[in-house]
Design a protein around this motif. Structure first.
Motif, mmCIF file in Angstrom:
data_model
loop_
_atom_site.group_PDB
_atom_site.id
_atom_site.type_symbol
_atom_site.label_atom_id
_atom_site.label_comp_id
_atom_site.label_asym_id
_atom_site.label_seq_id
_atom_site.Cartn_x
_atom_site.Cartn_y
_atom_site.Cartn_z
ATOM 1 N N CYS A 42 73.312 52.043 -85.682
ATOM 2 C CA CYS A 42 72.890 52.615 -84.398
ATOM 3 C C CYS A 42 74.099 53.112 -83.616
ATOM 4 N N VAL A 43 75.127 52.271 -83.551
ATOM 5 C CA VAL A 43 76.317 52.572 -82.754
ATOM 6 C C VAL A 43 77.136 53.695 -83.385
ATOM 7 N N SER A 44 77.279 53.676 -84.707
ATOM 8 C CA SER A 44 78.152 54.664 -85.346
ATOM 9 C C SER A 44 77.463 55.984 -85.666
ATOM 10 N N HIS A 45 76.144 55.972 -85.870
ATOM 11 C CA HIS A 45 75.458 57.205 -86.275
ATOM 12 C C HIS A 45 74.343 57.642 -85.321
ATOM 13 N N ALA A 46 73.381 56.760 -85.081
ATOM 14 C CA ALA A 46 72.160 57.161 -84.385
ATOM 15 C C ALA A 46 72.378 57.502 -82.909
ATOM 16 N N LEU A 47 73.081 56.647 -82.180
ATOM 17 C CA LEU A 47 73.304 56.937 -80.756
ATOM 18 C C LEU A 47 74.169 58.182 -80.556
ATOM 19 N N PRO A 48 75.279 58.361 -81.296
ATOM 20 C CA PRO A 48 76.022 59.611 -81.151
ATOM 21 C C PRO A 48 75.166 60.845 -81.501
ATOM 22 N N GLN A 49 74.276 60.695 -82.482
ATOM 23 C CA GLN A 49 73.395 61.802 -82.844
ATOM 24 C C GLN A 49 72.436 62.132 -81.695
ATOM 25 N N ALA A 50 71.893 61.111 -81.046
ATOM 26 C CA ALA A 50 71.003 61.344 -79.906
ATOM 27 C C ALA A 50 71.751 62.042 -78.771
ATOM 28 N N VAL A 51 73.006 61.648 -78.551
ATOM 29 C CA VAL A 51 73.825 62.316 -77.534
ATOM 30 C C VAL A 51 74.041 63.777 -77.916
ATOM 31 N N ARG A 52 74.326 64.041 -79.190
ATOM 32 C CA ARG A 52 74.505 65.436 -79.639
ATOM 33 C C ARG A 52 73.218 66.234 -79.461
ATOM 34 N N ALA A 53 72.074 65.627 -79.750
ATOM 35 C CA ALA A 53 70.796 66.322 -79.560
ATOM 36 C C ALA A 53 70.600 66.659 -78.086
ATOM 37 N N ARG A 54 70.944 65.699 -77.198
ATOM 38 C CA ARG A 54 70.827 65.941 -75.753
ATOM 39 C C ARG A 54 71.728 67.112 -75.337
ATOM 40 N N GLN A 55 72.918 67.215 -75.922
ATOM 41 C CA GLN A 55 73.862 68.276 -75.581
ATOM 42 C C GLN A 55 73.465 69.615 -76.198
ATOM 43 N N THR A 56 72.752 69.609 -77.302
ATOM 44 C CA THR A 56 72.431 70.826 -78.050
ATOM 45 C C THR A 56 71.186 71.529 -77.535
ATOM 46 N N PHE A 57 70.150 70.769 -77.222
ATOM 47 C CA PHE A 57 68.863 71.360 -76.834
ATOM 48 C C PHE A 57 68.667 71.263 -75.324
ATOM 49 N N ALA A 58 68.078 72.288 -74.756
ATOM 50 C CA ALA A 58 67.853 72.347 -73.311
ATOM 51 C C ALA A 58 66.931 71.213 -72.857
ATOM 52 N N GLU A 59 67.254 70.646 -71.686
ATOM 53 C CA GLU A 59 66.463 69.530 -71.152
ATOM 54 C C GLU A 59 65.025 69.925 -70.819
ATOM 55 N N ASP A 60 64.779 71.197 -70.524
ATOM 56 C CA ASP A 60 63.403 71.593 -70.218
ATOM 57 C C ASP A 60 62.546 71.675 -71.483
ATOM 58 N N GLY A 61 63.172 71.635 -72.665
ATOM 59 C CA GLY A 61 62.423 71.657 -73.910
ATOM 60 C C GLY A 61 62.408 70.329 -74.639
ATOM 61 N N LEU A 62 63.516 69.582 -74.566
ATOM 62 C CA LEU A 62 63.643 68.325 -75.298
ATOM 63 C C LEU A 62 64.011 67.189 -74.357
ATOM 64 N N ALA A 63 63.218 66.132 -74.403
ATOM 65 C CA ALA A 63 63.555 64.884 -73.705
ATOM 66 C C ALA A 63 64.131 63.928 -74.741
ATOM 67 N N VAL A 64 65.217 63.246 -74.381
ATOM 68 C CA VAL A 64 65.820 62.249 -75.259
ATOM 69 C C VAL A 64 65.690 60.897 -74.561
#
Length: 163
Positions: A42-64
């Motif tokens: 979770c710490v090394s892969h999943a959480l950083p990936q969720a942060v990248r998804a938040r940074q990549t996709f617009a907040e009006d389209g994707l909620a993380v």
């Protein structure tokens, strides 16, 4: 297609001024990550990936959303204060809910409702709150990004003909 997924059963929220349910996020694609702060994957892969998804996709389209789903080492990671410190140190800014305990089952309630096998688990919901992906373990960035983009590209339901 199927009916909306069951709502999360959260006992405490962090990084948000009010509780968040799936119904509150209708109209957005939702990426929910079930994790434990003492889970190495979770710490090394999943959480950083969720942060990248938040940074990549617009907040009006994707909620993380994060779901802290503790099913082991309760004493070490069970308090909201410990989780708040963890989120601060790892710079996790998206909303995180603490999955409600079920003293009878030993597994948290949302974890049970979604038949999760462990953490990390990636849950992806479409704009109508239907579960489209439930993946235990690591999902590489390309596959997750493609799944999110595919759901985002689907036609937005017409509010005048819905329901």
């Amino acid at each position: 297609m199927s009916t909306p997924a069951p709502d999360w059963q959260v006992e405490h929220w962090l990084n948000t001024p009010k509780p968040i349910g799936l119904a509150d996020l209708r109209g957005k694609v939702v990426l929910a990550l079930a994790f434990q702060m003492l889970c190495p994957g979770c710490v090394s892969h999943a959480l950083p990936q969720a942060v990248r998804a938040r940074q990549t996709f617009a907040e009006d389209g994707l909620a993380v959303i994060g779901l802290h789903t503790v099913f082991e080492h309760h004493e070490a990671q069970g308090s909201p204060a410990a989780l708040a410190a963890f989120l601060h140190e790892y710079r996790i800014g998206f909303p995180v809910g603490i999955d409600a305990k079920d003293p009878d089952a030993g597994l948290p309630k949302t974890m049970q409702a979604y038949a999760m096998q462990g953490t990390p688990t990636t849950l992806l919901f479409d704009r109508e709150g239907r579960l489209r992906l439930n993946k235990f373990g690591h999902l590489d960035d390309m596959r997750l990004g493609a799944a999110i983009a595919s759901i985002l590209a689907e036609a937005v339901p017409d509010a005048t003909t819905a329901g």
